[in-house]
Design an enzyme around this catalytic site. Structure first.
Site, short mmCIF file in Angstrom:
data_model
loop_
_atom_site.label_atom_id
_atom_site.label_comp_id
_atom_site.label_asym_id
_atom_site.label_seq_id
_atom_site.Cartn_x
_atom_site.Cartn_y
_atom_site.Cartn_z
N ASN A 48 -24.84 -20.57 -53.89
CA ASN A 48 -25.06 -19.13 -54.02
C ASN A 48 -26.34 -18.84 -54.80
OD1 ASN A 48 -24.42 -19.67 -56.64
ND2 ASN A 48 -22.89 -18.07 -56.86
N GLY A 118 -8.27 -26.49 -50.91
CA GLY A 118 -7.56 -25.95 -49.75
C GLY A 118 -8.26 -26.33 -48.46
N ALA A 130 -17.46 -33.17 -59.27
CA ALA A 130 -18.41 -33.49 -60.34
C ALA A 130 -17.79 -33.05 -61.65
CB ALA A 130 -19.71 -32.74 -60.09
N TYR A 161 -17.30 -24.10 -70.01
CA TYR A 161 -17.70 -25.21 -69.12
C TYR A 161 -16.68 -26.36 -69.25
CZ TYR A 161 -20.83 -28.77 -67.09
OH TYR A 161 -21.40 -29.75 -66.31
N THR A 191 -28.02 -36.53 -67.21
CA THR A 191 -28.83 -37.05 -66.11
C THR A 191 -30.16 -36.30 -66.06
OG1 THR A 191 -26.80 -37.53 -64.91
CG2 THR A 191 -28.80 -37.45 -63.60
#
Ligand code: UDP
Length: 327
Positions: A48, A118, A130, A161, A191
């Site tokens: 998005n 779903g 992730a 988070y 990362t």
């Protein structure tokens, strides 16, 4: 001849696996798109663009192996056709982002994961999420093994988070045990690499950006907190191997080469040759004091360990940021 050709196309089409990658325009998501296309998959990217960028995937648009859906996964997700794999990488992922959009962060990890589970159940897809080293919070166990349950402040600024990702693991395991869904959980440690956002507030882009622009390097706290930085190519390899394995418990993927943030800032000063100095700013709330993945499981189960040293990885990343800033 014509029939033979049709059959040939039918066979290759049948053999071609389809993968849905959410967060496809993000840092790790876009590298995963590249990798799956290289492996011969049909890749459906979804994003998005709340924190991702089309720049990360625009090179893929001419390829027939790539499709893109501009969609928010917290709303019902529909993808026509079969899906062999779903990788859920959509989420704000830097402290600055999830402080700016805390509710969306909670929703993409909870509602978004539920919608995608779903979809995976409907399509009988293998589902990989992730997850993150943040689920260990400010850890009391060091290095962090997958068996450690963590030390998270649910109502602190990072709670949106950390708890979203913990919920994500919980609901994924529930679909695995209750519905028999084929699932994988990767716990991603820090990362870095090309396509990181320069202004996402993370230490590495912040330090390199400051060095290139001739600003002082802002170290938070006294810089004694540690992190362990993994280069993107190693991360993608680890994720790919986990997806292809038959292991459904969480696996840490990260580089165990631990360094203090002060030493890290010094490395970047040396690499960039900047004349700037380190300045110290207040340590953010609940900033973990130490972090290093125990990667015994990844080594044993996936035959994986990182190959790119920090010196090599930082050089590549520096060149990338230099080009971006010069532009
Ligand atoms: N950090 C810093 N200066 C900055 C940005 C970050 O000293 O300009 C610190 C931050 O407080 C943390 C470490 O660097 O201790 C790594 O931060 P990052 O946001 O990259 O990752 P995370 O905290 O999520 O591991």
């Amino acid at each position: 001849m014509f029939h033979e050709m049709i059959n040939f196309y039918k066979i290759t089409e049948m053999a071609q696996k389809r993968v849905l990658i959410t967060g496809a325009a993000g840092f790790i998501g876009s590298h995963l798109c590249d990798r799956f296309i290289k492996e011969g998959f049909q890749v459906i990217g979804m994003d998005n663009l709340s924190t991702g960028s089309m720049k990360n995937i625009e090179h893929l648009f001419p390829k027939k192996e790539f499709e893109f859906y501009f969609h928010d996964v917290t709303k019902f997700v529909h993808v026509p056709g079969s899906l062999d794999y779903i990788l859920h990488f959509a989420s704000p992922a830097s402290p600055i982002d999830y402080l700016k959009i805390p509710i969306q962060t909670l929703k993409v990890g909870s509602l978004g994961t539920h919608n995608l589970l779903g979809l995976a159940k409907e399509k009988k897809s293998r589902f990989l999420i992730a997850s993150t080293s943040e689920i260990y919070g400010d850890p009391n166990v060091h290095p962090q093994t997958e068996e450690y349950w963590g030390n998270v402040n649910p109502i602190g600024p990072r709670g949106v988070y950390d708890e979203a990702k913990r919920f994500m693991e919980a609901i994924t395991m529930a679909y695995h045990t209750y519905h028999g869904l084929d699932t994988r959980i990767v716990r991603i440690f820090n990362t870095y690499g090309p396509r990181m956002r320069l202004n996402d507030g993370r230490a590495l882009p912040a330090f390199i950006g400051q060095a290139i622009r001739g600003e002082d390097i802002t170290v938070f706290g006294d810089g004694s907190q540690t992190r362990s930085f993994c280069f993107i190519d190693d991360m993608v390899e680890g994720i790919f191997r986990l997806l292809m394995s038959d292991y459904s418990m969480p696996v840490n993927i990260g580089n165990p080469d631990e360094i203090t943030i002060k030493e890290f800032a010094e490395e970047i000063i040396k690499l960039t040759g900047t004349k700037q100095k380190i300045v110290y700013e207040e340590l953010p709330t609940d900033d973990p004091k130490q972090r290093q993945p125990d990667i015994t499981k990844a080594k044993k189960i996936l035959g994986w360990e990182p190959k790119v040293s920090r010196a090599e990885g930082l050089k590549i990343t520096y060149e990338y940021f230099k080009k971006i800033i010069e532009k």
